[in-house]
Design an enzyme around this catalytic site. Sequence first.
Site, short mmCIF file in Angstrom:
data_model
loop_
_atom_site.label_atom_id
_atom_site.label_comp_id
_atom_site.label_asym_id
_atom_site.label_seq_id
_atom_site.Cartn_x
_atom_site.Cartn_y
_atom_site.Cartn_z
N CYS A 154 0.84 -1.20 0.00
CA CYS A 154 0.00 0.00 0.00
C CYS A 154 0.87 1.25 0.00
CB CYS A 154 -0.90 0.00 1.23
SG CYS A 154 -2.03 1.41 1.32
N CYS A 214 -0.01 4.65 7.06
CA CYS A 214 -0.70 4.46 8.33
C CYS A 214 0.18 3.65 9.29
CB CYS A 214 -2.02 3.74 8.11
SG CYS A 214 -3.08 4.56 6.89
N CYS A 250 -0.51 -0.17 10.33
CA CYS A 250 -0.88 -1.18 9.33
C CYS A 250 0.32 -1.96 8.80
CB CYS A 250 -1.61 -0.50 8.17
SG CYS A 250 -2.27 -1.69 6.98
N CYS A 284 -17.03 -9.31 3.70
CA CYS A 284 -16.37 -8.02 3.58
C CYS A 284 -15.20 -8.15 2.62
CB CYS A 284 -15.90 -7.52 4.93
SG CYS A 284 -17.24 -7.35 6.13
N CYS A 321 -20.06 -6.22 1.81
CA CYS A 321 -19.53 -4.91 2.18
C CYS A 321 -18.19 -4.73 1.48
CB CYS A 321 -19.35 -4.83 3.69
SG CYS A 321 -18.68 -3.25 4.27
N CYS A 330 -20.30 1.78 7.28
CA CYS A 330 -19.60 1.08 8.34
C CYS A 330 -18.34 1.87 8.64
CB CYS A 330 -19.26 -0.34 7.88
SG CYS A 330 -18.21 -1.27 9.01
N ARG A 345 -19.29 -4.02 16.28
CA ARG A 345 -18.59 -5.25 15.89
C ARG A 345 -17.25 -5.36 16.60
NH1 ARG A 345 -17.96 -4.65 10.55
NH2 ARG A 345 -20.14 -5.23 10.35
#
Length: 407
Positions: free
Chosen positions: A65, A69, A72, A109, A142, A202, A272
């Site tokens: 990626c 972040c 992550c 998801c 999702c 979400c 969740r």
Amino acid sequence: MDLLNTLVDKGLRRELPTREEALAVLATPDDQLLDVVAAAGKVRRQWFGRRVKLNYLVNLKSGLCPEDCSYCSQRLGSKAEILKYTWLKPDEASKAAAAGVAGGAKRVCLVASGRGPTDRDVDRVSQTIEAIKEQNEGVEVCACLGLLSEGQADRLRSAGADAYNHNLNTSEGTYGEITTTHTYADRVDTVHQAQAAGLSACSGLIAGMGESDEDLVDVVFSLRELDPDSVPVNFLIPFEGTPLAKEWNLTPQRCLRILAMVRFVCPDVEVRLAGGREVHLRSMQPLALHLVNSIFLGDYLTSEGQAGQADLDMIADAGFEVEGAGTTTLPRHRADAAAGCGSHADAGCASEAEACGSHAGGGCGPCGGGAEEATVPAAEVPETPGARTDLVAVRRRGAGTDLAPNA
């Protein structure tokens, strides 16, 4: 306790607690923890009974990626030894999804690492959604693909997506300390785009990144204002090879207080329990079911969860039941409001990340499951009471591998 009685009354009326009340929940001592769980449990049962919704993550594209972040394992410059692969084909993703559905998952998801999808990526994901829906009747889907460009949410909805996940992760005031390649406002804008397209929204948070109680209350109050249908709560698992590798500062008691605070602030929303539950809650996981009404089944994006059968046994042993495909997740007033907006969603995740809580600028974190896990040598981690680094494992099975998934 007067505080808990007040919070229960407000939760049953869907009334927002004060910031002081939310902070007081986080500050309760351990000898009052069961009282806190029992009080929040009354609110949970009012709106969701004893049902537990199961969600299943499929990592469509793992690693590499361009976003930075700090939490992550798929971030720019990450040295975490995770699986790295490009887009799964629709039939591969559908096969992976079918394993989760067979295990009892009501929602799948679909997550992909990256800042956000190109139009070609949206085409890929649209084909995957269609393949999953064709082969798994009644399943909710999702998408968690990162920051959306204009029109992309509409295209995903037209393809059959029920929901879109994009987490706020932390408070606006501290967001710049964990990510510099996109902004908090970018995330809020993507959630608004999903809602405008009629997708069930979400959006959740990651706890354990060194934030203060005030930061946690700030982000949960911001989520209440954003009004997603689902709020995944992730607990950071410090990934070796990332900037937050030494942030082992959560205990099971702290996690339960955080979940209770979220339930009091968001009483009628699908809360969740997402990434990090096995590592930080451990044997206290069944208590968390009195606070949340949704979990991820089996593994996460780049980390392994406990066995899917163990999840099912835990739910049954704790006296809860798996929510069926024909049951509407959200309370009637929220479900009706979602239907009025044209949402496809049965009103579920609107996780995981796990979900599909994206933790990165793109979809690197789960709607739940995004506070990723890796093998961290215990000797390299500062001694923090309650930390169990020996429980952490990188995912080596399921999507993107030749091994069967853990579902």
